[in-house]
Write an enzyme that holds these catalytic residues in place. Structure first.
Site, PDB file in Angstrom:
ATOM      1  N   THR A 125     -22.508  19.846  -7.767  1.00 52.50           N
ATOM      2  CA  THR A 125     -21.450  18.978  -9.117  1.00 52.50           C
ATOM      3  C   THR A 125     -22.793  19.318  -9.667  1.00 52.50           C
ATOM      4  OG1 THR A 125     -20.969  16.987  -9.997  1.00 52.50           O
ATOM      5  CG2 THR A 125     -22.287  17.078  -7.605  1.00 52.50           C
ATOM      6  N   GLU A 127     -23.121  17.157 -11.676  1.00 53.58           N
ATOM      7  CA  GLU A 127     -24.371  15.697 -11.575  1.00 53.58           C
ATOM      8  C   GLU A 127     -25.954  15.362 -10.969  1.00 53.58           C
ATOM      9  OE1 GLU A 127     -23.454  12.981 -13.176  1.00 53.58           O
ATOM     10  OE2 GLU A 127     -24.084  11.184 -11.885  1.00 53.58           O
ATOM     11  N   TYR A 149     -24.464   8.866  -6.217  1.00 50.54           N
ATOM     12  CA  TYR A 149     -22.519   9.819  -6.267  1.00 50.54           C
ATOM     13  C   TYR A 149     -23.843  11.469  -6.210  1.00 50.54           C
ATOM     14  CZ  TYR A 149     -19.438  13.786  -7.430  1.00 50.54           C
ATOM     15  OH  TYR A 149     -18.986  15.082  -7.962  1.00 50.54           O
ATOM     16  N   LYS A 153     -25.058  14.285  -3.345  1.00 52.65           N
ATOM     17  CA  LYS A 153     -24.536  15.875  -3.624  1.00 52.65           C
ATOM     18  C   LYS A 153     -25.273  16.214  -3.082  1.00 52.65           C
ATOM     19  CE  LYS A 153     -19.863  15.899  -4.285  1.00 52.65           C
ATOM     20  NZ  LYS A 153     -19.233  16.489  -4.143  1.00 52.65           N
TER      21      LYS A 153
HETATM   22  P1  NAP Z   1     -10.803  13.155  -6.850  1.00 55.19           P
HETATM   23  O1  NAP Z   1      -9.858  13.999  -7.941  1.00 55.19           O
HETATM   24  O2  NAP Z   1     -11.226  12.364  -7.065  1.00 55.19           O
HETATM   25  O3  NAP Z   1     -10.017  13.930  -5.134  1.00 55.19           O
HETATM   26  C1  NAP Z   1     -10.940  13.746  -4.650  1.00 55.19           C
HETATM   27  C2  NAP Z   1     -10.265  13.812  -2.984  1.00 55.19           C
HETATM   28  O4  NAP Z   1     -11.138  13.517  -2.210  1.00 55.19           O
HETATM   29  C3  NAP Z   1      -8.629  12.952  -3.108  1.00 55.19           C
HETATM   30  O5  NAP Z   1      -7.984  14.203  -2.330  1.00 55.19           O
HETATM   31  C4  NAP Z   1      -9.467  11.798  -1.700  1.00 55.19           C
HETATM   32  O6  NAP Z   1      -7.857  11.423  -1.089  1.00 55.19           O
HETATM   33  C5  NAP Z   1     -10.160  12.587  -0.724  1.00 55.19           C
HETATM   34  N1  NAP Z   1     -11.331  11.066  -0.638  1.00 55.19           N
HETATM   35  C6  NAP Z   1     -11.891  10.965  -0.808  1.00 55.19           C
HETATM   36  N2  NAP Z   1     -13.109   9.636   0.517  1.00 55.19           N
HETATM   37  C7  NAP Z   1     -12.426  10.864   1.189  1.00 55.19           C
HETATM   38  C8  NAP Z   1     -12.449  10.265   2.638  1.00 55.19           C
HETATM   39  N3  NAP Z   1     -13.322   9.610   2.783  1.00 55.19           N
HETATM   40  N4  NAP Z   1     -11.254  11.357   3.830  1.00 55.19           N
HETATM   41  C9  NAP Z   1     -11.207  12.186   3.013  1.00 55.19           C
HETATM   42  N5  NAP Z   1     -10.526  12.339   2.112  1.00 55.19           N
HETATM   43  C10 NAP Z   1     -11.122  11.872   1.051  1.00 55.19           C
HETATM   44  O7  NAP Z   1     -11.449  14.120  -7.721  1.00 55.19           O
HETATM   45  P2  NAP Z   1     -11.649  15.763  -8.209  1.00 55.19           P
HETATM   46  O8  NAP Z   1     -11.890  16.203  -9.302  1.00 55.19           O
HETATM   47  O9  NAP Z   1     -10.267  16.968  -7.030  1.00 55.19           O
HETATM   48  O10 NAP Z   1     -13.096  16.548  -7.235  1.00 55.19           O
HETATM   49  C11 NAP Z   1     -13.341  17.211  -6.218  1.00 55.19           C
HETATM   50  C12 NAP Z   1     -14.235  17.474  -6.089  1.00 55.19           C
HETATM   51  O11 NAP Z   1     -15.601  18.039  -6.317  1.00 55.19           O
HETATM   52  C13 NAP Z   1     -14.867  16.513  -5.681  1.00 55.19           C
HETATM   53  O12 NAP Z   1     -16.149  16.849  -3.924  1.00 55.19           O
HETATM   54  C14 NAP Z   1     -15.974  16.017  -6.428  1.00 55.19           C
HETATM   55  O13 NAP Z   1     -17.252  15.040  -5.623  1.00 55.19           O
HETATM   56  C15 NAP Z   1     -16.145  17.608  -6.884  1.00 55.19           C
HETATM   57  N6  NAP Z   1     -16.820  17.930  -7.943  1.00 55.19           N
HETATM   58  C16 NAP Z   1     -15.430  17.636  -9.240  1.00 55.19           C
HETATM   59  C17 NAP Z   1     -16.004  17.650 -10.331  1.00 55.19           C
HETATM   60  C18 NAP Z   1     -14.890  16.838 -11.906  1.00 55.19           C
HETATM   61  O14 NAP Z   1     -15.542  17.310 -12.870  1.00 55.19           O
HETATM   62  N7  NAP Z   1     -13.716  17.010 -11.256  1.00 55.19           N
HETATM   63  C19 NAP Z   1     -17.803  18.602 -10.817  1.00 55.19           C
HETATM   64  C20 NAP Z   1     -18.146  19.021  -9.812  1.00 55.19           C
HETATM   65  C21 NAP Z   1     -17.770  18.234  -8.309  1.00 55.19           C
HETATM   66  P3  NAP Z   1      -7.174  10.382  -1.733  1.00 55.19           P
HETATM   67  O15 NAP Z   1      -6.176  10.774  -2.931  1.00 55.19           O
HETATM   68  O16 NAP Z   1      -6.851   9.945  -0.392  1.00 55.19           O
HETATM   69  O17 NAP Z   1      -8.048   9.557  -2.814  1.00 55.19           O
HETATM   70  N1  GDD Z   2     -15.746   6.684 -16.809  1.00 51.90           N
HETATM   71  C1  GDD Z   2     -16.101   6.419 -17.553  1.00 51.90           C
HETATM   72  N2  GDD Z   2     -15.516   5.405 -18.526  1.00 51.90           N
HETATM   73  N3  GDD Z   2     -16.932   6.957 -18.646  1.00 51.90           N
HETATM   74  C2  GDD Z   2     -17.702   6.635 -19.936  1.00 51.90           C
HETATM   75  C3  GDD Z   2     -16.651   5.609 -19.552  1.00 51.90           C
HETATM   76  C4  GDD Z   2     -15.378   5.361 -20.012  1.00 51.90           C
HETATM   77  O1  GDD Z   2     -14.637   4.346 -20.284  1.00 51.90           O
HETATM   78  N4  GDD Z   2     -17.234   5.618 -21.786  1.00 51.90           N
HETATM   79  C5  GDD Z   2     -18.276   6.442 -21.390  1.00 51.90           C
HETATM   80  N5  GDD Z   2     -18.016   6.875 -20.477  1.00 51.90           N
HETATM   81  C6  GDD Z   2     -19.226   7.905 -20.253  1.00 51.90           C
HETATM   82  C7  GDD Z   2     -19.963   7.891 -19.156  1.00 51.90           C
HETATM   83  O2  GDD Z   2     -21.148   6.774 -19.130  1.00 51.90           O
HETATM   84  C8  GDD Z   2     -20.513   9.403 -18.800  1.00 51.90           C
HETATM   85  O3  GDD Z   2     -21.829   9.953 -19.492  1.00 51.90           O
HETATM   86  C9  GDD Z   2     -18.837  10.600 -19.035  1.00 51.90           C
HETATM   87  O4  GDD Z   2     -18.494   9.903 -20.055  1.00 51.90           O
HETATM   88  C10 GDD Z   2     -18.373  11.139 -18.211  1.00 51.90           C
HETATM   89  O5  GDD Z   2     -17.770  10.239 -17.174  1.00 51.90           O
HETATM   90  P1  GDD Z   2     -17.306  10.401 -16.236  1.00 51.90           P
HETATM   91  O6  GDD Z   2     -15.559  10.962 -17.384  1.00 51.90           O
HETATM   92  O7  GDD Z   2     -17.115   9.616 -15.482  1.00 51.90           O
HETATM   93  O8  GDD Z   2     -17.739  11.734 -15.530  1.00 51.90           O
HETATM   94  P2  GDD Z   2     -18.712  11.952 -14.488  1.00 51.90           P
HETATM   95  O9  GDD Z   2     -19.828  13.260 -15.246  1.00 51.90           O
HETATM   96  O10 GDD Z   2     -19.646  10.527 -14.648  1.00 51.90           O
HETATM   97  O11 GDD Z   2     -18.367  12.597 -13.743  1.00 51.90           O
HETATM   98  C11 GDD Z   2     -17.470  13.904 -13.428  1.00 51.90           C
HETATM   99  O12 GDD Z   2     -18.003  14.740 -14.375  1.00 51.90           O
HETATM  100  C12 GDD Z   2     -19.198  15.025 -12.353  1.00 51.90           C
HETATM  101  C13 GDD Z   2     -19.796  16.848 -13.013  1.00 51.90           C
HETATM  102  O13 GDD Z   2     -21.042  16.439 -13.854  1.00 51.90           O
HETATM  103  C14 GDD Z   2     -16.561  13.452 -11.764  1.00 51.90           C
HETATM  104  O14 GDD Z   2     -15.522  14.346 -11.938  1.00 51.90           O
HETATM  105  C15 GDD Z   2     -17.596  14.014 -10.972  1.00 51.90           C
HETATM  106  O15 GDD Z   2     -17.319  13.202  -9.233  1.00 51.90           O
HETATM  107  C16 GDD Z   2     -18.482  14.639 -10.839  1.00 51.90           C
HETATM  108  O16 GDD Z   2     -19.159  15.705 -10.516  1.00 51.90           O
END
Ligand code: NAP
Ligand code: GDD
Length: 337
Positions: A125, A127, A149, A153
């Site tokens: 990620t 992050e 987190y 990662k």
């Molecule tokens: P998400 O919607 O939060 O999905 C996370 C998945 O992990 C869900 O299916 C959840 O199951 C499962 N999970 C959580 N804890 C678990 C455990 N202990 N054992 C087995 N399964 C578990 O996340 P996403 O946005 O699809 O992201 C997918 C991956 O990419 C994650 O690893 C995230 O950190 C990474 N990532 C995401 C982003 C982004 O912007 N979306 C960016 C960079 C990296 P439940 O349905 O039961 O909760």
């Molecule tokens: N969630 C949330 N809620 N974020 C807020 C809010 C709020 O009310 N207000 C402002 N933010 C700001 C957070 O402080 C952060 O800077 C930004 O919005 C994005 O927050 P999120 O949408 O929670 O995403 P993230 O960037 O912290 O994390 C997501 O992206 C990562 C990749 O860079 C997640 O999907 C992570 O799993 C992923 O790795």
């Protein structure tokens, strides 16, 4: 027919990847946590629940990992499961380390012992860049995580690289910048905004409470990003790749784009904790700041350089941030109709 196993198949990316792999003719298995009521909403919404084989699977349980790798003859293992909410990781630092860091080495080590031909994808990620040391961020930018987190990662990322280099495994990490969709979890800021604005557009009057409005993210569409994951595992040589759009946007500008898509005319006033947004057309206050959503340490700016993925994988993001805001806002608005 190739066989894939997806951890986190019930999550946003897991559901899109399952659909993508099914369309490519894969046999798709996925891991689901045992909870009181099975949760397959996203797979249902994409119409693929009955085409995938689900297995009880918790990343915290070594024997769950052992069984699926021993029994399923997996060609491609996509490790997408995680405690993925950055904000929660300060409250769950140890659980986050167990699931986002330690589970990765458990999977890698089990593949090494039982199924060395299996190709492995790790969900790394942006992050991990945290307090960014370079703009834009690429595969070679020094990591500086800013949350439990992000730290977990980083371990997952480096142990994937280490197993690749130590044991000649086909193990790759995708360093994915933020990617969103109508299936995004409701606590993430984009979806929180589009859900809140949809409710306001449908006649509600609850202003959306947000934290840091100045943070900047490089937002793409999840459906595009899962294609990049698959491309990584089709390469002869495993490697790490950034997937990003190369465009960064403030939370404020994403909010305005989503509001505009719903016919609002968003006006901003005030600063810091006093900042508010009003829809000039309805006269309603649509946003107020609540410091409870500030984070103990913030990631202020993410902007990725996807050149390597563009040139080596032939991958390209198709959806712009404004199109993404519109897609999500309209989906949430329609769902309330
Ligand atoms: P998400 O919607 O939060 O999905 C996370 C998945 O992990 C869900 O299916 C959840 O199951 C499962 N999970 C959580 N804890 C678990 C455990 N202990 N054992 C087995 N399964 C578990 O996340 P996403 O946005 O699809 O992201 C997918 C991956 O990419 C994650 O690893 C995230 O950190 C990474 N990532 C995401 C982003 C982004 O912007 N979306 C960016 C960079 C990296 P439940 O349905 O039961 O909760
Ligand atoms: N969630 C949330 N809620 N974020 C807020 C809010 C709020 O009310 N207000 C402002 N933010 C700001 C957070 O402080 C952060 O800077 C930004 O919005 C994005 O927050 P999120 O949408 O929670 O995403 P993230 O960037 O912290 O994390 C997501 O992206 C990562 C990749 O860079 C997640 O999907 C992570 O799993 C992923 O790795």
């Amino acid at each position: 027919m190739k066989t894939a196993f997806i951890t986190g198949i019930t999550g946003q990316d897991g559901a899109y990847l399952a659909k993508f792999l099914l369309e490519k003719g894969y046999k798709v298995h996925g891991g689901v946590r045992r909870i009181s009521q099975p949760e397959t909403t996203r797979l249902d919404l994409l119409g693929v629940t009955n085409q995938v084989e689900l297995h009880e699977f918790d990343l915290a349980e070594q024997n769950n990992i052992f069984r699926v790798i021993r029994d399923l003859e997996i060609d491609e293992f996509y490790n997408l499961a995680a405690q993925s909410f950055v904000g929660a990781s300060w409250e769950l630092p140890i659980y986050t380390a167990d699931v986002d860091a330690m589970a990765v080495v458990k999977i890698l080590d089990t593949i090494r012992s039982l199924s060395p031909q299996t190709r492995f994808y790790q969900a790394s990620t942006s992050e991990m860049f945290g307090l960014v040391q370079e703009v834009p961020q690429s595969e070679t930018t020094r990591l500086y995580p800013r949350s439990p987190y992000g730290v977990a990662k980083v371990y997952g990322h480096y142990i994937t690289m280490n197993y690749r280099e130590s044991f000649d495994m086909h193990a790759s990490s995708g360093i994915l910048f933020n990617h969103e969709s109508p299936l995004r979890g409701k606590e993430f800021v984009t979806r929180k905004i589009t859900l809140g604005l949809a409710a306001l557009a449908r006649g509600g009057d609850a202003a959306i409470e947000l934290g840091n409005m100045d943070a900047k993210r490089d937002w793409g569409f999840a459906g595009d990003y899962v294609e990049g994951m698959w491309h990584m595992l089709q390469q002869d040589v495993p490697d790490d790749y950034v997937l990003a759009t190369g465009v960064t946007t403030t939370i404020r500008d994403f909010f305005t784009a989503a509001g505009t898509a719903l016919g609002m005319d968003i006006e901003w006033s005030g600063e810091g904790e006093d900042e508010t947004a009003t829809d000039k057309k309805s006269g309603k206050q649509v946003m107020k700041v609540n410091p409870k959503f500030y984070r103990p340490a913030e990631v202020d700016l993410l902007i990725g350089d996807p050149t390597k993925a563009l040139t080596k994988l032939g991958w390209k993001p198709k959806v712009t941030v404004n199109e993404l805001a519109e897609m999500m806002a309209k989906s949430d608005y329609d769902a309330l109709g």
